[in-house]
Design a protein around this motif. Structure first.
Motif, mmCIF file in Angstrom:
data_model
loop_
_atom_site.group_PDB
_atom_site.id
_atom_site.type_symbol
_atom_site.label_atom_id
_atom_site.label_comp_id
_atom_site.label_asym_id
_atom_site.label_seq_id
_atom_site.Cartn_x
_atom_site.Cartn_y
_atom_site.Cartn_z
ATOM 1 N N THR A 1 -60.081 -44.575 -29.586
ATOM 2 C CA THR A 1 -60.116 -43.347 -29.096
ATOM 3 C C THR A 1 -58.862 -43.076 -28.499
ATOM 4 N N PRO A 2 -58.448 -41.490 -28.608
ATOM 5 C CA PRO A 2 -57.159 -41.290 -27.830
ATOM 6 C C PRO A 2 -56.902 -41.943 -26.466
ATOM 7 N N GLU A 3 -57.968 -42.014 -25.709
ATOM 8 C CA GLU A 3 -57.970 -42.638 -24.420
ATOM 9 C C GLU A 3 -57.709 -44.167 -24.469
ATOM 10 N N LEU A 4 -58.225 -44.698 -25.670
ATOM 11 C CA LEU A 4 -57.739 -46.229 -25.615
ATOM 12 C C LEU A 4 -56.373 -46.357 -25.998
ATOM 13 N N ILE A 5 -55.735 -45.517 -26.770
ATOM 14 C CA ILE A 5 -54.232 -45.492 -27.045
ATOM 15 C C ILE A 5 -53.511 -45.162 -25.942
ATOM 16 N N ASP A 6 -53.825 -44.184 -25.041
ATOM 17 C CA ASP A 6 -53.173 -43.967 -23.697
ATOM 18 C C ASP A 6 -53.178 -45.153 -22.883
ATOM 19 N N TYR A 7 -54.408 -45.685 -22.638
ATOM 20 C CA TYR A 7 -54.574 -46.763 -21.775
ATOM 21 C C TYR A 7 -53.737 -48.200 -22.124
ATOM 22 N N VAL A 8 -53.678 -48.387 -23.446
ATOM 23 C CA VAL A 8 -52.775 -49.614 -23.792
ATOM 24 C C VAL A 8 -51.126 -49.078 -23.750
ATOM 25 N N LEU B 1 -46.930 -49.867 -32.601
ATOM 26 C CA LEU B 1 -48.384 -49.632 -32.260
ATOM 27 C C LEU B 1 -49.388 -49.953 -33.307
ATOM 28 N N GLY B 2 -50.220 -50.999 -32.781
ATOM 29 C CA GLY B 2 -51.010 -51.378 -34.053
ATOM 30 C C GLY B 2 -52.426 -50.785 -33.753
ATOM 31 N N LEU B 3 -53.024 -50.164 -34.751
ATOM 32 C CA LEU B 3 -54.397 -49.516 -34.736
ATOM 33 C C LEU B 3 -55.488 -50.448 -35.691
ATOM 34 N N HIS B 4 -56.612 -50.786 -35.137
ATOM 35 C CA HIS B 4 -57.440 -51.612 -35.904
ATOM 36 C C HIS B 4 -58.512 -50.603 -35.786
ATOM 37 N N SER B 5 -59.181 -49.898 -36.742
ATOM 38 C CA SER B 5 -60.153 -48.953 -36.859
ATOM 39 C C SER B 5 -61.589 -49.602 -37.294
ATOM 40 N N SER C 1 -59.422 -51.982 -31.889
ATOM 41 C CA SER C 1 -58.408 -52.428 -30.812
ATOM 42 C C SER C 1 -57.208 -51.745 -31.090
ATOM 43 N N VAL C 2 -56.418 -51.608 -30.138
ATOM 44 C CA VAL C 2 -55.085 -51.069 -30.176
ATOM 45 C C VAL C 2 -54.067 -52.166 -29.389
ATOM 46 N N SER C 3 -52.988 -52.240 -29.933
ATOM 47 C CA SER C 3 -52.043 -53.101 -29.541
ATOM 48 C C SER C 3 -50.530 -52.833 -29.487
ATOM 49 N N VAL C 4 -49.758 -53.086 -28.618
ATOM 50 C CA VAL C 4 -48.446 -52.676 -28.659
ATOM 51 C C VAL C 4 -47.424 -54.045 -28.640
ATOM 52 N N VAL C 5 -46.646 -53.915 -29.757
ATOM 53 C CA VAL C 5 -45.575 -55.161 -29.858
ATOM 54 C C VAL C 5 -44.106 -54.428 -29.720
ATOM 55 N N VAL C 6 -43.643 -55.215 -28.639
ATOM 56 C CA VAL C 6 -42.098 -54.847 -28.316
ATOM 57 C C VAL C 6 -41.083 -55.915 -28.846
ATOM 58 N N ASP C 7 -40.053 -55.530 -29.684
ATOM 59 C CA ASP C 7 -39.228 -56.527 -30.136
ATOM 60 C C ASP C 7 -39.999 -57.952 -30.525
ATOM 61 N N GLY C 8 -40.973 -57.923 -31.142
ATOM 62 C CA GLY C 8 -41.709 -58.880 -31.645
ATOM 63 C C GLY C 8 -42.773 -59.834 -30.731
ATOM 64 N N ARG C 9 -42.726 -59.049 -29.731
ATOM 65 C CA ARG C 9 -43.785 -59.758 -28.547
ATOM 66 C C ARG C 9 -44.870 -59.041 -28.362
#
Length: 83
Positions: free
Chosen positions: A41-48, A4-8, A13-21
């Motif tokens: 926000t927590p809502e943005l994390i849940d959304y992603v 889980l990538g978080l840029h504050s 932004s919030v990003s999710v990387v699974v096995d390098g993708r």
């Protein structure tokens, strides 16, 4: 491995990387319609996570970029030396 990538900082932004993708990523301003939004926000994390099809329990690593607790909007807390 699920990351889980978080840029504050500028254009938060919030990003999710699974096995390098990259499987999901959303900039905060896309949901608020306000340009150059800082943080997330927590809502943005849940959304992603929902887009990625991943639950919070499945996350292996959280990567932080431009960490500034002022813009984290109570979505995550960092304890120095703690886990």
């Amino acid at each position: 491995m699920i990351i889980l990538g978080l840029h504050s900082g500028h254009d938060g932004s919030v990003s999710v990387v699974v096995d390098g993708r990259l499987v999901a990523s959303v900039a905060h301003e896309r949901l608020t319609r306000k340009r150059q939004m800082h943080g997330y926000t927590p809502e943005l994390i849940d959304y992603v996570l929902k887009i990625a099809g991943v639950s919070a329990e499945q996350i292996d690593v959280i990567a932080l970029s431009d960490w500034n607790p002022r813009f984290a909007n109570d979505s995550i807390a960092i304890t120095p030396g703690g886990v």
